[in-house]
Write an enzyme that holds these catalytic residues in place. Structure first.
Site, mmCIF file in Angstrom:
data_model
loop_
_atom_site.group_PDB
_atom_site.id
_atom_site.type_symbol
_atom_site.label_atom_id
_atom_site.label_comp_id
_atom_site.label_asym_id
_atom_site.label_seq_id
_atom_site.Cartn_x
_atom_site.Cartn_y
_atom_site.Cartn_z
ATOM 1 N N PHE A 11 0.820 -1.208 0.000
ATOM 2 C CA PHE A 11 0.000 0.000 0.000
ATOM 3 C C PHE A 11 0.860 1.267 0.000
ATOM 4 O O PHE A 11 0.657 2.175 -0.822
ATOM 5 C CB PHE A 11 -0.916 -0.035 1.227
ATOM 6 C CG PHE A 11 -1.891 1.103 1.330
ATOM 7 C CD1 PHE A 11 -2.694 1.470 0.261
ATOM 8 C CD2 PHE A 11 -2.017 1.806 2.518
ATOM 9 C CE1 PHE A 11 -3.607 2.517 0.367
ATOM 10 C CE2 PHE A 11 -2.925 2.849 2.639
ATOM 11 C CZ PHE A 11 -3.716 3.208 1.560
ATOM 12 N N VAL A 12 1.834 1.320 0.885
ATOM 13 C CA VAL A 12 2.705 2.490 0.961
ATOM 14 C C VAL A 12 3.774 2.444 -0.115
ATOM 15 O O VAL A 12 4.029 3.432 -0.816
ATOM 16 C CB VAL A 12 3.356 2.595 2.355
ATOM 17 C CG1 VAL A 12 4.335 3.776 2.411
ATOM 18 C CG2 VAL A 12 2.291 2.751 3.435
ATOM 19 N N ARG A 33 8.468 -9.452 -3.803
ATOM 20 C CA ARG A 33 8.371 -10.915 -3.829
ATOM 21 C C ARG A 33 7.650 -11.372 -5.094
ATOM 22 O O ARG A 33 8.009 -12.375 -5.690
ATOM 23 C CB ARG A 33 7.603 -11.423 -2.602
ATOM 24 C CG ARG A 33 8.390 -11.321 -1.298
ATOM 25 C CD ARG A 33 7.617 -11.941 -0.166
ATOM 26 N NE ARG A 33 6.320 -11.300 0.045
ATOM 27 C CZ ARG A 33 5.400 -11.754 0.874
ATOM 28 N NH1 ARG A 33 5.625 -12.848 1.574
ATOM 29 N NH2 ARG A 33 4.260 -11.114 1.028
ATOM 30 N N HIS A 39 3.525 -1.029 -11.596
ATOM 31 C CA HIS A 39 4.570 -0.090 -11.209
ATOM 32 C C HIS A 39 4.928 0.787 -12.399
ATOM 33 O O HIS A 39 4.701 0.413 -13.560
ATOM 34 C CB HIS A 39 5.813 -0.843 -10.728
ATOM 35 C CG HIS A 39 6.427 -1.737 -11.768
ATOM 36 N ND1 HIS A 39 7.313 -1.275 -12.717
ATOM 37 C CD2 HIS A 39 6.275 -3.058 -12.015
ATOM 38 C CE1 HIS A 39 7.683 -2.269 -13.501
ATOM 39 N NE2 HIS A 39 7.073 -3.361 -13.108
ATOM 40 N N ALA A 71 8.986 -3.024 3.689
ATOM 41 C CA ALA A 71 8.562 -4.420 3.772
ATOM 42 C C ALA A 71 8.516 -4.870 5.224
ATOM 43 O O ALA A 71 9.316 -4.441 6.053
ATOM 44 C CB ALA A 71 9.519 -5.307 2.980
ATOM 45 N N ALA A 72 7.566 -5.753 5.540
ATOM 46 C CA ALA A 72 7.442 -6.261 6.907
ATOM 47 C C ALA A 72 6.450 -7.413 6.928
ATOM 48 O O ALA A 72 5.632 -7.568 6.020
ATOM 49 C CB ALA A 72 6.965 -5.164 7.861
ATOM 50 N N TYR A 142 3.936 -8.008 16.973
ATOM 51 C CA TYR A 142 4.293 -7.107 15.883
ATOM 52 C C TYR A 142 5.003 -5.874 16.425
ATOM 53 O O TYR A 142 6.083 -5.485 15.950
ATOM 54 C CB TYR A 142 3.042 -6.702 15.110
ATOM 55 C CG TYR A 142 3.271 -5.635 14.070
ATOM 56 C CD1 TYR A 142 3.951 -5.919 12.893
ATOM 57 C CD2 TYR A 142 2.793 -4.338 14.251
ATOM 58 C CE1 TYR A 142 4.167 -4.944 11.927
ATOM 59 C CE2 TYR A 142 2.985 -3.355 13.299
ATOM 60 C CZ TYR A 142 3.666 -3.670 12.139
ATOM 61 O OH TYR A 142 3.881 -2.689 11.181
ATOM 62 N N LYS A 146 8.992 -4.648 15.864
ATOM 63 C CA LYS A 146 9.358 -3.344 15.302
ATOM 64 C C LYS A 146 10.270 -2.574 16.257
ATOM 65 O O LYS A 146 11.227 -1.912 15.827
ATOM 66 C CB LYS A 146 8.095 -2.533 14.990
ATOM 67 C CG LYS A 146 7.352 -2.983 13.739
ATOM 68 C CD LYS A 146 8.151 -2.660 12.487
ATOM 69 C CE LYS A 146 7.325 -2.791 11.233
ATOM 70 N NZ LYS A 146 8.082 -2.413 10.017
ATOM 71 N N GLY A 191 -25.530 2.738 3.611
ATOM 72 C CA GLY A 191 -26.477 3.396 4.506
ATOM 73 C C GLY A 191 -26.764 2.616 5.769
ATOM 74 O O GLY A 191 -27.826 2.783 6.382
#
Length: 320
Positions: A11-12, A33, A39, A71-72, A142, A146, A191
């Site tokens: 996404f980023v 990967r 791209h 990446a992570a 996680y 990090k 809605g």
């Protein structure tokens, strides 16, 4: 300048590739990967790049000036790994450090690491905020992985002289967003009445383009070297206010029912959804004053503009 982006199909990372590809002074390498993903044609893709302790990055690092490491192994709600912490460490700590150590040996000048607000913890009291100097207090595998990667990278920077920049994003949204943010758009679009009209929490978010803009700034800004930065839109919102603004961006009414927060939390606890309840009802704020002061950086996109872009992409994707 030659820049290597990991996590380039994510996404980023995918958005960052598009921004960097428009800069004539930058040659972009994308580690991925997957063999094929969307791209820019000017980007050179390095295929079969696995973030693991066994990956040999050396053949890809010749002439690279800056690495943006996006990446992570990402946080998931229901992790099925038999030992989640070991699985996160193998990728986010050991895999990251294999890349970083080989980068330092190859003469890479700067390593920009996309960390996570989970290093600081899961929430704040309303009106208080995590800062770049707050003590880390991760509570899940996680976040722990990090934090450990950050610590190892700082030690590597001291030992080798390679500059390390750490960015801790909050929840990132923008065109193509998935997970809970996408679910909220789907609910509003249909809605569906939502029981969040009485939620008065305060949460920091960051638009995808604001995060990418900060990443680009941190690639070259002299003052960014060996610093840790928080990033957000600088406009914290309650869940009810976010839903109202998002509904407006979608051109839909926000049907919000004023159910007290304690009832929502009790109901969530009964069905084992405490994590979701914390995200929707709890506060999580970050202080980006250091980012503003040290880098002279201001979020270039307003919340409402970013929500409009997100909603437009959502609506267009439904027509395809």
């Amino acid at each position: 300048m030659r820049v290597l982006v990991t996590g380039s199909s994510g996404f980023v990372g995918s958005r960052l590739l598009k921004v960097l590809a428009n800069k004539k002074s930058i040659e972009v390498l994308a580690a991925a990967r997957r063999e094929s993903f969307d791209h820019p044609v000017s980007v050179r893709v390095l295929k079969e790049c696995e973030l693991s302790p066994s990956m040999d990055w050396a053949p890809h690092l010749s002439g690279v000036d800056v690495i943006v490491h996006a990446a992570a192994r990402v946080h998931v709600m229901n992790d099925e790994a038999p030992d989640p912490l070991a699985a996160f460490r193998a990728v986010n700590v050991q895999g990251t450090m294999k890349l970083a150590e080989q980068a330092a040996s190859a003469g890479v000048r700067r390593f920009v690491f996309l960390s996570s607000i989970k290093v600081n913890g899961e929430g704040t009291t309303k009106g208080s905020a995590y800062s770049a100097d707050s003590l880390p207090a991760p509570s899940d595998p996680y976040g722990i992985s990090k934090m450990e990667a950050e610590q190892a990278l700082r030690a590597l920077a001291e030992r080798t002289g390679m500059e390390v920049v750490i960015i801790r994003p909050v929840l990132v949204y923008g065109p193509g967003v998935k997970a809970n943010f996408l679910k909220m758009m789907q609910w509003l679009d249909k809605g569906v009445p939502l029981p969040f009209g009485a939620i008065r929490n305060s949460r920091s978010l960051v638009a995808l383009d604001n995060l990418v803009d900060l990443v680009v700034t941190c690639m070259e800004h002299p003052a960014a070297a060996n610093q840790t930065f928080m990033v957000s839109d600088g406009d914290d919102l309650s869940t009810s206010e976010l839903l109202r603004r998002l509904a407006h961006a979608l051109g839909k009414p926000a049907r919000l029912l004023p159910v007290p927060g304690w009832i929502l939390k009790a109901a969530a606890s009964l069905i084992g959804k405490n994590d979701l309840s914390r995200r929707l009802c709890g506060s999580l704020q970050v202080d980006i004053s250091k980012t503003r002061d040290v880098l002279g950086w201001t979020p270039p996109i307003s919340v409402d503009t970013a929500l409009k872009d997100t909603a437009l992409h959502f609506q267009e994707s439904r027509k395809r």
